[in-house]
Write an enzyme that holds these catalytic residues in place. Structure first.
Site, PDB file in Angstrom:
ATOM      1  N   ARG A  82      -8.998  -0.460   9.004  1.00  0.00           N
ATOM      2  CA  ARG A  82      -9.900   0.665   8.752  1.00  0.00           C
ATOM      3  C   ARG A  82     -10.905   0.216   7.696  1.00  0.00           C
ATOM      4  NH1 ARG A  82      -9.278   5.531   5.334  1.00  0.00           N
ATOM      5  NH2 ARG A  82     -10.385   7.311   6.264  1.00  0.00           N
ATOM      6  N   ASN A 159     -14.460  10.327   5.741  1.00  0.00           N
ATOM      7  CA  ASN A 159     -13.230  10.217   4.963  1.00  0.00           C
ATOM      8  C   ASN A 159     -12.967  11.487   4.156  1.00  0.00           C
ATOM      9  OD1 ASN A 159     -11.045   8.396   3.784  1.00  0.00           O
ATOM     10  ND2 ASN A 159     -12.069   9.068   1.918  1.00  0.00           N
ATOM     11  N   GLU A 160     -11.753  12.037   4.278  1.00  0.00           N
ATOM     12  CA  GLU A 160     -11.277  13.155   3.458  1.00  0.00           C
ATOM     13  C   GLU A 160     -12.395  14.175   3.206  1.00  0.00           C
ATOM     14  OE1 GLU A 160      -9.424  11.454   0.001  1.00  0.00           O
ATOM     15  OE2 GLU A 160      -8.059  10.238   1.205  1.00  0.00           O
ATOM     16  N   HIS A 226      -3.498  11.552   5.442  1.00  0.00           N
ATOM     17  CA  HIS A 226      -3.312  10.600   4.351  1.00  0.00           C
ATOM     18  C   HIS A 226      -2.100  11.043   3.538  1.00  0.00           C
ATOM     19  CE1 HIS A 226      -7.839   9.332   4.489  1.00  0.00           C
ATOM     20  NE2 HIS A 226      -7.185   9.104   5.624  1.00  0.00           N
ATOM     21  N   TYR A 228       0.217  10.718   0.373  1.00  0.00           N
ATOM     22  CA  TYR A 228       0.450  10.277  -0.999  1.00  0.00           C
ATOM     23  C   TYR A 228       1.498  11.204  -1.633  1.00  0.00           C
ATOM     24  CZ  TYR A 228      -3.451   7.154  -0.173  1.00  0.00           C
ATOM     25  OH  TYR A 228      -4.257   6.178   0.349  1.00  0.00           O
ATOM     26  N   GLU A 255      -4.062   6.541   5.743  1.00  0.00           N
ATOM     27  CA  GLU A 255      -3.896   5.983   4.396  1.00  0.00           C
ATOM     28  C   GLU A 255      -2.523   6.372   3.871  1.00  0.00           C
ATOM     29  OE1 GLU A 255      -6.749   6.896   1.392  1.00  0.00           O
ATOM     30  OE2 GLU A 255      -8.484   6.652   2.719  1.00  0.00           O
ATOM     31  N   TRP A 284      -3.278   1.706   2.375  1.00  0.00           N
ATOM     32  CA  TRP A 284      -4.408   1.584   1.433  1.00  0.00           C
ATOM     33  C   TRP A 284      -3.964   0.716   0.273  1.00  0.00           C
ATOM     34  CZ3 TRP A 284      -9.387   3.588   1.650  1.00  0.00           C
ATOM     35  CH2 TRP A 284     -10.160   3.359   0.505  1.00  0.00           C
TER      36      TRP A 284
END
Length: 539
Positions: A82, A159-160, A226, A228, A255, A284
Site C-alpha cells: 500500500r 486514507n482515514e 485500520h 490499533y 493498517e 504499517w
C-alpha cells in the site's frame, strides 16, 4: 482524543456498542477486466482468490527510497504494498508521471499496488485534512497512470477520511466519491477507509457497508479497517472482521501495528484471524515513521537486513507474510500456472446447533497440489452468501437467527486460487432461544474508587438457554478490571458479557452467576436495564 501524527496511524477510543450489518448485494459488474469482488471475496482478473499479505510504504515522504523499498519488501515475501501518495493539499503532489513510475516498480517486483491518497487523513478533526472530494479530484487528475492497470492496481480513494468529528457524513461522502470515480471511467477495485482515524469505533463503516456497496454500479468496493488500540482483544478483532464475512462483504486490514499511543493492538489476533478467515492485511509501515511513532518501523533506516521486532513478527512470525503470502495470479508463469480445481468436498453434516450457530463438518476435497482452504456458503433462493472460511474440514457458522432453517454448502480452494465445484447441501434449523422470561440481579459492593459486582441471570422460562450474551450500561464513569465465570468487553459505558464453557447453559427455571471488579472516578451506580441475547430482561 489523540490525533494521528503525520506518518503514523489513526487513533481512537472504542465507545459505541455493536449493531448488525445488512447483507451485501450479490450483483456485480458483468465485465471485470481486473481485480473485482465476487461472493464477498477479492478476486484477480482470472477469477482467482487474492489475499493481500503486505506492508505500507510512505512514498509521498520518501520518494527516493521507493524503488529499493519495493524490491526489499518483495524479497521478504510480500505479495502487495500500500503506497502513500499525496494530492498536493497537505503534502507535495505525486503527479501522473510519478504515479506511473510507482505502478511500474510494483509490477517489476510482482507486487499488487494499492495506491492511497493520504491528504484526507482525519478530515473534520485534523485542521489541514481535505475531504474525499479532493481525493477524487486527484485521482481524476492522474487517471492516465491508472487506466489499463486494473489487473495490478487497487485504488484506495482516501486514507482515514474522517477523524472523530462529523464522521456520520462518511457514508454519503463515500457513496458520492465512488459514483464520481465510476462516472469518470475508473473501473478498478476501489478501497474505502473507515472513519474515526480508520478504526471505526462508531461502527459507521461496518453498519453502512452494504449500502455503500449497493451504491457502486460495479459492485467492486473493498472495505478497509485500520486496527490499533481499539482492537486490543481477540474477541473485538474477530467480531469486527467476522461480521463482514457473515454479511458477504469484502474487508481488508489496511493498517495495523504491534503497539500504539492509543493502546496495545493485539497483532497476534489480527494476523491469526485474518489468516483463518482468508482476509488480507497490510502492516504499517516499512520505515521512516517520525513524530514519536518510530516504533512502527518494520525496518531500521530502510534496511531490510535490520528488521525491528515488529518487522520480524510481521514478516517471519506465526501467520506472518513469509508463511502465508501467495503471489498474485497475474504474475504467474503461464507455462507453470496451476489451473486444476480441487474436487468437491463431501456432503457436510450439521452438529452442535444452537439458537445462533451451527457446527459443520465435511469429508476433505483432493487437489493435485493440495487443498489450501474451504469456504462455507449459505444458500437461499439460488443466491450464495459467504458464511465462514477455514483451513480445516470443520467450521462454526455464527450470527444466525433463532428458530430459522438454513441451507449450507462448501467449496474447496487451492494455493493457486482455483475453486472446486460446490458440495452437496445440508439443512439445519436453529433452536428457539426463548429468553423473555428472565431476570437479572446485580449486587454491588461499593468502595468508592473501586467496586465488585455479583451478577445473577435467572431463566424463568420452561426451556434451557444454551449460550448467552448479557448487555447493560454503567450509569457513571466505571471501568471493568477483571471478570470471573464470564467474558466481558466494554465500549464506552456499555458492557457485553458472554458465557464461559462452564456457564454456557442456563437451565429452565435455573440461574448462572458471574462477577466483576472495576474502578470508578465518579461513584458506582447500579445498572437498571439489561438485555439477554438481544431481548429485554427484568431485574
Amino acid at each position: 482524543m489523540k490525533k494521528k501524527l503525520a506518518a503514523a496511524t489513526g487513533t481512537a477510543l472504542a465507545v459505541c456498542a455493536s449493531l448488525l450489518l445488512a447483507v451485501a448485494p450479490q450483483a456485480q459488474a458483468a465485465d471485470t477486466p481486473g481485480f473485482h469482488i465476487g461472493a464477498g471475496r477479492l478476486l484477480d482478473a482470472n477469477g482467482n482468490d487474492f489475499v493481500m499479505r503486505g506492508v505500507n510504504h510512505a512514498h509521498a515522504w520518501y520518494p527516493d527510497r521507493t524503488d529499493q523499498a519495493l524490491s526489499d519488501i518483495k524479497a521478504l515475501g510480500a505479495n502487495s504494498v500500500r503506497v502513500v501518495l499525496a494530492t498536493g493539499d497537505q503534502w507535495t503532489r505525486n503527479d501522473t508521471a510519478d504515479v506511473a513510475h510507482v505502478v511500474a516498480e510494483c509490477k517489476e517486483n510482482r507486487l499488487v499496488c494499492v495506491l492511497e491518497a493520504h491528504d484526507t487523513t482525519g478530515y473534520g478533526e485534523a485542521g489541514a485534512a481535505v475531504p474525499l472530494s479532493r481525493a477524487v479530484d486527484y485521482w481524476l487528475g492522474v487517471k492516465d497512470a491508472l487506466v489499463g492497470q486494473e489487473k495490478y492496481v487497487i485504488v484506495n480513494i482516501g486514507n482515514e477520511p474522517y477523524g472523530n468529528s462529523n464522521y456520520s457524513a462518511w457514508t454519503a461522502d463515500t457513496k458520492t466519491a465512488i459514483g464520481r470515480m465510476r462516472a469518470a471511467g475508473i473501473d478498478h477495485t476501489l478501497m474505502v477507509d473507515a472513519p474515526n482515524w480508520g478504526q471505526d469505533w462508531s461502527f459507521t463503516m461496518r453498519d453502512n457497508a452494504a449500502g455503500v456497496m449497493a451504491a457502486d454500479p460495479d459492485r467492486n468496493t473493498l472495505f478497509d479497517i485500520h486496527m490499533y488500540g481499539v482492537y486490543d482483544t481477540p474477541a473485538e478483532v474477530d467480531d469486527y472482521l467476522g461480521r463482514f464475512v457473515s454479511a458477504g462483504l469484502p474487508v481488508v486490514v489496511g493498517e495495523f501495528g504491534d503497539m500504539h499511543s492509543d493502546g496495545n493492538p493485539d497483532e497476534d489476533a489480527i494476523m491469526a484471524t485474518a489468516e483463518s478467515r482468508g482476509i488480507g492485511y497490510l502492516g504499517w509501515s516499512w520505515s521512516g515513521n517520525g513524530s514519536g511513532v518510530e516504533y512502527l518501523d518494520l525496518a531500521q533506516n530502510f534496511d531490510r537486513g535490520r528488521l525491528t521486532a515488529w518487522g520480524q513478527r510481521l514478516f517471519n512470525g506465526t501467520n506472518g507474510i513469509k508463511a502465508t503470502a501467495e503471489e498474485a495470479g497475474v504474475y504467474a508463469d503461464p507455462g507453470n500456472e496451476d489451473t486444476t480445481a480441487p474436487t468437491a468436498p463431501g456432503t457436510p453434516t450439521a452438529t452442535g446447533v444452537t439458537a445462533d450457530s451451527v457446527r459443520l463438518t465435511w469429508p476433505a476435497a483432493t487437489d493435485n497440489t493440495g487443498v489450501s482452504g474451504y469456504d462455507v456458503v449459505r444458500v437461499e433462493g439460488g443466491q450464495e452468501t459467504p458464511a465462514a472460511s477455514t483451513t480445516t474440514t470443520t467450521a462454526t457458522v455464527t450470527g444466525l437467527a433463532a428458530d430459522t432453517t438454513y441451507t449450507f454448502a462448501v467449496y474447496a480452494r487451492d494455493a493457486a486460487g482455483n475453486r472446486s465445484p460446490r458440495s452437496a447441501t445440508v439443512t439445519a434449523t436453529t433452536e428457539d432461544n426463548v429468553v423473555g422470561a428472565c431476570a437479572v440481579e446485580y449486587r454491588l459492593s461499593d468502595w468508592g474508587s473501586s467496586f465488585n459486582a455479583d451478577v445473577t441471570i435467572r431463566n424463568r422460562s420452561d426451556k434451557a438457554i444454551d449460550g448467552w450474551e448479557l448487555s447493560f450500561g454503567f450509569p457513571g464513569a466505571q471501568r471493568i478490571n477483571s471478570v470471573w465465570n464470564a467474558r466481558a468487553t466494554q465500549q464506552g459505558s456499555t458492557v457485553r458479557a458472554t458465557h464461559e464453557a462452564w456457564t454456557r447453559t442456563i437451565p429452565a427455571g435455573g440461574s448462572v452467576s458471574f462477577g466483576l471488579n472495576g474502578s470508578s472516578s465518579g461513584g458506582n451506580g447500579t445498572p437498571t436495564a439489561f438485555t439477554l441475547n438481544g431481548q429485554t430482561c427484568g431485574s
